[in-house]
Design an enzyme around this catalytic site. Structure first.
Site: not given
Ligand code: MG
Length: 397
Positions: A175, A204, A230, A256, A279, A306, A343
């Site tokens: 992250k 991300d 991302e 996503e 997703d 995702h 993922e």
């Molecule tokens: Mg993400």
């Protein structure tokens, strides 16, 4: 054969002191909305609808709006049903909760469809390109139990990184976006130093930046040999995506928070992303993932779905991953070039780890794609009872 009962389960699993943060949200519990469809012959199909958002509104849409189009129909008509549900709600539900509800129903519908013929969903979708898929570890969230910039925090990142590599992962995702560019860059540099140059590292931002800040962050990521950037900007800012993609050498990932073939068409036509991340549980289920994958191929864009939810969400993603073609074909497909990945969220979530009778196990950095009928997994209903907050049912005789 007819579908005669829809049951939804709102599940919440508190994670106590292990709460964690992204740039956008504090996670102090894990939630899932599960859908169970039953036929008059006793078949049971499972789906999951939605990802980060609250589960109760998704359940409400299923029972209060969509159920009449699902009850009484054949379990062998998921694409027809998808169209009926979407066109019935198009004027007010093109994105968000309504499409999440359709996604959960669609996944359960395909699970039933596969069981009626005794084949996995990926066979119904045309056959598997692969029986295993490389998993990447989603981790390195911000921890809520200590200062973000303490020496212990940075040491913990190193320990976390080594743990993933020891478990067999060769691709990790961290992250960014909660802290300053400098502080986030320092975090990434610690992870990079811990794992060395041969492990791929992705980032991300969860759309934390405006375009100018994303560009500065992107330049810093280029220097750290980051595999993708991302959600750099908010999903509505397609011009921002396009400009960043043109300005940076690092691949741009996103999607996503996008929905249906129509949303992804615009991302592709406007050349916003190198890697599309629909997703399955929110973009429209298996029916719509097929269309998104085809659109992506037509625009030479990779699809790396995702995945965030329970064991059902992972199982659905694996069925999708079986049927994603190489983009483009080579004799030696490679993750992050032309081979998709799954993922594999590594944050605490008992709904992911305990829900299925046979949990997913990482082997040599890969997950096996289930080959039993439908989703190919069995749900442990005792675990549902443990985390159940709300159960609703719609049925016909
Ligand atoms: Mg993400």
């Amino acid at each position: 054969m007819r579908i005669t009962k829809i049951t939804t389960f709102v599940l919440k699993a508190p994670i106590g002191k292990e709460r964690f943060l992204s740039s956008q949200a504090v996670f102090s519990e894990r939630t899932s909305l599960l859908v169970r469809l039953e036929t008059d012959t006793g078949l049971v199909g499972w789906g999951e609808g939605g990802q980060y958002g609250p589960a109760e509104p998704v359940a409400s849409v299923i029972h209060d709006v969509l159920a009449p189009w699902v009850l009484g129909i054949s379990p062998q008509t998921p694409a027809v049903t998808w169209e009926r549900l979407y066109t019935a709600t198009r004027d007010f539900g093109q994105k968000g909760t309504y499409v999440e509800a359709i996604s959960g129903l669609d996944i359960a519908h395909w699970d039933l469809f596969g069981q009626t013929l005794g084949v996995p969903v990926h066979v119904l979708l045309g056959g598997a390109f692969r029986d295993r898929v490389t998993a990447y570890a989603t981790g390195f969230y911000y921890r809520g139990d200590r200062p973000f910039d303490s020496p212990e925090t940075l040491d913990a990142l190193e320990t976390e990184a080594k743990g993933y590599v020891d478990a067999g992962f060769r691709v990790l995702k961290a992250k960014i976006g909660l802290l300053s560019i400098q502080a986030d860059t320092e975090r990434l540099a610690r992870i990079r130093a811990a794992v060395g140059p041969d492990v791929a590292l992705l980032t991300d931002a969860n759309h934390a930046y405006n375009r100018a800040t994303a560009l500065r962050m992107g330049r810093a990521l280029e220097a750290l040999d980051i595999g993708w950037f991302e959600e750099p900007v908010v999903p509505e800012d397609r011009a921002g995506y396009r400009e960043l993609r043109a300005a940076l050498s690092i691949p741009i990932a996103g999607g996503e928070s996008e929905f249906t073939r129509f949303g992804f068409r615009d991302l592709f036509v406007e050349r916003c992303v190198d890697i599309a991340q629909p997703d399955t549980c929110s973009a429209g289920g298996f029916t719509e993932m097929q269309r998104i994958i085809a659109l992506a191929a037509a625009h030479n864009v990779s699809v790396v779905p995702h995945v965030w939810g329970s064991g059902i969400a992972v199982a659905a993603a694996l069925q999708v991953l079986a049927v994603i073609p190489w983009q483009p074909f080579t004799f030696n497909p490679m993750p992050l070039q032309n081979e998709p990945m799954v993922e594999f969220d590594r944050n605490p979530n008992p709904l992911r780890d305990d829900l299925l009778q046979t949990p997913f196990v990482l082997e040599d950095g890969t997950l096996r794609i289930p080959d039993g009928p439908g989703l190919g997994v069995q749900v442990n209903e005792d675990v549902i009872a443990r985390f159940l907050v709300e159960r609703r049912e719609s049925h016909i005789d």
